[in-house]
Scaffold this motif. Structure first.
Motif, PDB file in Angstrom:
ATOM      1  N   THR A   1       0.828  -1.203   0.000  1.00 50.85           N
ATOM      2  CA  THR A   1       0.000   0.000   0.000  1.00 50.85           C
ATOM      3  C   THR A   1       0.863   1.254   0.000  1.00 50.85           C
ATOM      4  OG1 THR A   1      -1.808  -1.125   1.107  1.00 50.85           O
ATOM      5  CG2 THR A   1      -1.752   1.259   1.286  1.00 50.85           C
TER       6      THR A   1
ATOM      7  N   ASP B   1      -6.383  -0.735  -4.628  1.00 48.95           N
ATOM      8  CA  ASP B   1      -5.760  -1.335  -3.452  1.00 48.95           C
ATOM      9  C   ASP B   1      -6.700  -2.378  -2.874  1.00 48.95           C
ATOM     10  OD1 ASP B   1      -3.805  -1.735  -1.541  1.00 48.95           O
ATOM     11  OD2 ASP B   1      -4.752  -0.346  -0.139  1.00 48.95           O
ATOM     12  N   GLU B   2      -6.302  -3.638  -2.951  1.00 49.90           N
ATOM     13  CA  GLU B   2      -7.112  -4.738  -2.430  1.00 49.90           C
ATOM     14  C   GLU B   2      -8.576  -4.604  -2.854  1.00 49.90           C
ATOM     15  OE1 GLU B   2      -5.569  -7.080  -0.671  1.00 49.90           O
ATOM     16  OE2 GLU B   2      -3.902  -6.158   0.415  1.00 49.90           O
TER      17      GLU B   2
HETATM   18 MG   LIG Z   1      -2.263  -2.757   2.282  1.00 51.44          MG
END
Ligand SMILES: [Mg+2]
Ligand SMILES: Nc1ncnc2c1ncn2[C@@H]1O[C@H](COP(=O)(O)OP(=O)(O)O)[C@@H](O)[C@H]1O
Lengths: 244, 377
Positions: A56, A177-178
């Motif tokens: 991240t 992100d994810e």
């Molecule tokens: Mg992360």
């Protein structure tokens, strides 16, 4: 676009020796320890690795939402470190589309209003922005939910609104992100299908950070991170084979 | 984006109600308390409204209208001879005890009007005629007197009698007066009879009431009268402000009310600031998302300030409105005092504006400080 002779797509993002440390003294955490990565146009690049390895953080740095300590990031030929804050913000607004794990749709705004935000921020009229947002909502298959509020939508539907929002202003870089972490397997699969179908274009690059091995197969290239560094980069199929 | 900023605010009804409620409470508390204070201060000048005349002349030591330093009757003639004076008449004003038929006492503000002209007569009669004051032992009592007597079981009407210093007072009329700070009823009679009611003293003239000649500036007349040794003069307006100033300086009223008002402001800032801060805090994630998506600081600032002002306007309107309603309610009853000059809503507005700006600013700083990367968390 300059297509290199060897057939590889041209490089959109070039990260060299990127370092980032949070905090100081005893509590300092070196999240990035000299990361190198090339992200190519027309590809869906995945950044994978165990939790806490710096995925991240690296993504935040790549898209200009976080300052880094050392190394360099060339984003579409611009040196991120050399740009002023306001410049980075404007650059981001124009060139980056975001898809978050937590969707981050504003609860008091309808689907079409949420999806039109990037265009409104760029100064488009409400009419233009909502028309474009409507087209994308149609494309991701929830056009009929335009007046619904996020709380009235399922997780998968919310993430589709987020995809519409990420694409509405035709950015050159899509950051995820994810994107599947808050979704069930079927919805997650569908989101990646959508990304592959409508987000991936020759003039654009898509970066997906994930540790969800079920979606590795959608990647054109997989960067494997470990402890603040990119350990290896695998082409289509190579990494996938290791896991499954 | 601004339309969406408002939608962000109105969309969450419960939180919006809480925000507006906090500011409403603050605006209500402030405007109501200040109005009660203004009302109380205005009460100190009731005599100026119950005896309407352009210029008041008094002993040089007098600073405000509720203070009497008696003068000799001869001063009326000295004032009459001042150039520019159309007429000058005596006024007696003093607190005396009235003795009711049941033997109990009631303090009254005995007001003795010039016998010939009845200058300073009650503006509004509820019963009877002012001219009947010239009848023997005649007095006119105001609505406060009617109420006070009633509490003692005496129904005051034309023909009722009571005593002031063992002399009979016969009611020939009832009038409506402006409520006074002292809270005692006004009893009107003629100047000559007032002197009979009052305890015998060498000097008994309270004020000289003056009307300037047409076309003559009252200020010039006031100047000339002030030049006479032992006398001072004020226009009615000037006397009004001096009286209020006197109470501000010489009593604890401003301090006790000031404390409540300051408390109101502090509580208001705390409540409104806190709720707005909470609002910003809960939206921080979304504001950061907008920031990540390229929202400029200017845009975010406009959104936050618009939200703060929208809340402020609603709270201000409701608060001052509620205070005004309260005012209408109590004005009918006469108590507690209430007076809302235009300065009160303006003052409240400025404070509310300040609270809004402050909370918007604090919220904005928080948003600016937030790294857009927090949206990935
Ligand atoms: Mg992360
Ligand atoms: N804002 C921050 N302050 C301090 N430490 C942080 C912060 N963000 C991330 N870290 C630390 O940096 C490391 C990498 O975090 P992150 O990039 O979120 O990992 P990943 O996304 O791969 O799970 C972790 O050890 C994490 O605790």
């Amino acid at each position: 676009m300059n297509e290199p002779a060897n057939g590889h797509q041209s490089v959109a993002i070039e990260a060299r020796g990127v370092t980032k440390t949070f905090g100081t003294g005893d509590s300092a955490v070196a999240a990035l320890k000299g990361v190198n990565l090339d992200v190519r146009f027309g590809e869906l690049t995945m950044i994978v690795g165990p939790s806490g390895c710096g995925k991240t953080t690296f993504l935040s740095v790549l898209c200009g939402t976080m300052k880094f300590d050392g190394g360099s990031v060339q984003l579409f030929g611009r040196d991120l470190a050399a740009m002023r804050d306001a410049e980075v913000t404007a650059f981001r607004g124009k060139n980056v589309g975001f898809i978050f794990q937590q969707f981050n749709l504003i609860p008091t705004w309808s689907a079409v209003e949420n999806a039109s935000v990037p265009l409104l921020l760029a100064g488009a009229s409400r009419q233009t922005a909502e028309a474009a947002a409507q087209r994308l909502l149609d494309e991701v298959g929830i056009g009929q939910k335009r007046r619904s509020y996020p709380t009235e939508l399922s997780g998968g539907q919310q993430q589709r609104v987020a995809i519409a929002r990420a694409l509405v202003h035709e950015p050159r870089l899509i950051i995820c992100d994810e994107p599947t972490a808050s979704l069930d397997a079927a919805s997650g699969h569908h989101v990646l299908e959508l990304l592959q179908k409508i987000a991936c274009r020759p003039d654009r690059c898509v970066i997906v950070v994930t540790h969800d091995s079920r979606i590795f197969s959608f990647a054109d290239r997989i960067a494997e991170m470990e402890d603040g560094q990119v350990k290896a980069v695998h082409g289509r199929g190579e990494y996938h084979a290791q896991y499954v | 984006m601004l339309r969406l900023a408002l939608k962000m605010l109105y969309g969450d009804r419960a939180k919006y109600a809480m925000l507006v409620g906090g500011l409403t409470f603050c605006a209500l508390l402030m405007s109501q308390q200040v109005s009660v204070f203004c009302g109380l201060m205005r009460w100190t000048t009731a005599t100026l409204r119950n005896v309407q005349v352009p210029i008041w002349v008094a002993d040089a030591k007098v600073e405000q209208v509720n203070e009497v330093v008696a003068m000799r009757d001869i001063e009326v003639d000295r004032v009459k001879s001042v150039p520019g004076v159309e007429w000058a008449v005596p006024l007696f004003w003093g607190l005396l005890n009235a003795r009711l038929p049941d033997g109990s006492f009631q303090a009254v503000q005995l007001t003795g009007l010039d016998t010939a002209t009845l200058v300073g007569r009650p503006g509004k009669m509820l019963a009877g005629r002012v001219e009947d004051l010239r009848l023997p032992n005649a007095v006119i009592v105001d609505q406060v007197g009617v109420k006070k007597f009633k509490k003692k079981g005496i129904e005051l009407k034309i023909g009722s009698t009571f005593e002031i210093n063992d002399k009979e007072a016969r009611v020939v009329g009832l009038c409506q007066s402006d409520q006074s700070f002292l809270g005692q009823p006004y009893v009107f009679t003629t100047y000559d009879r007032a002197l009979e009611y009052a305890p015998p003293q060498r000097k008994r003239l309270s004020f000289v009431l003056v009307q300037p000649k047409p076309g003559v500036d009252p200020a010039t007349v006031v100047e000339t009268i002030r030049a006479i040794p032992g006398l001072t003069a004020y226009t009615s307006d000037d006397f009004f402000h001096r009286t209020i100033d006197w109470y501000m300086k010489n009593t604890g009223i401003p301090i006790s009310f000031g404390t409540v008002v300051v408390l109101g402001i502090v509580v208001g800032i705390a409540i409104a600031g806190q709720t707005f801060y909470l609002f910003v805090h809960e939206n921080l994630r979304f504001m950061a998302a907008l920031k990540a998506m390229g929202a400029r600081t200017r845009t975010l600032a406009a959104m936050v300030f618009l939200q703060a002002f929208a809340v402020g306007l609603a709270g201000y309107g409701l608060g001052v409105g509620a205070a005004a309603m309260f005012g209408f309610g109590v004005l009918k009853g006469g108590e507690p005092p209430f007076y809302m000059p235009w300065q009160v809503p303006v003052f409240t507005g400025v404070i509310i504006l300040f609270i809004c700006c402050l909370s918007a600013l604090i919220g904005l700083v928080k948003i600016i400080r937030a790294e857009p990367a927090v949206v990935f968390k």
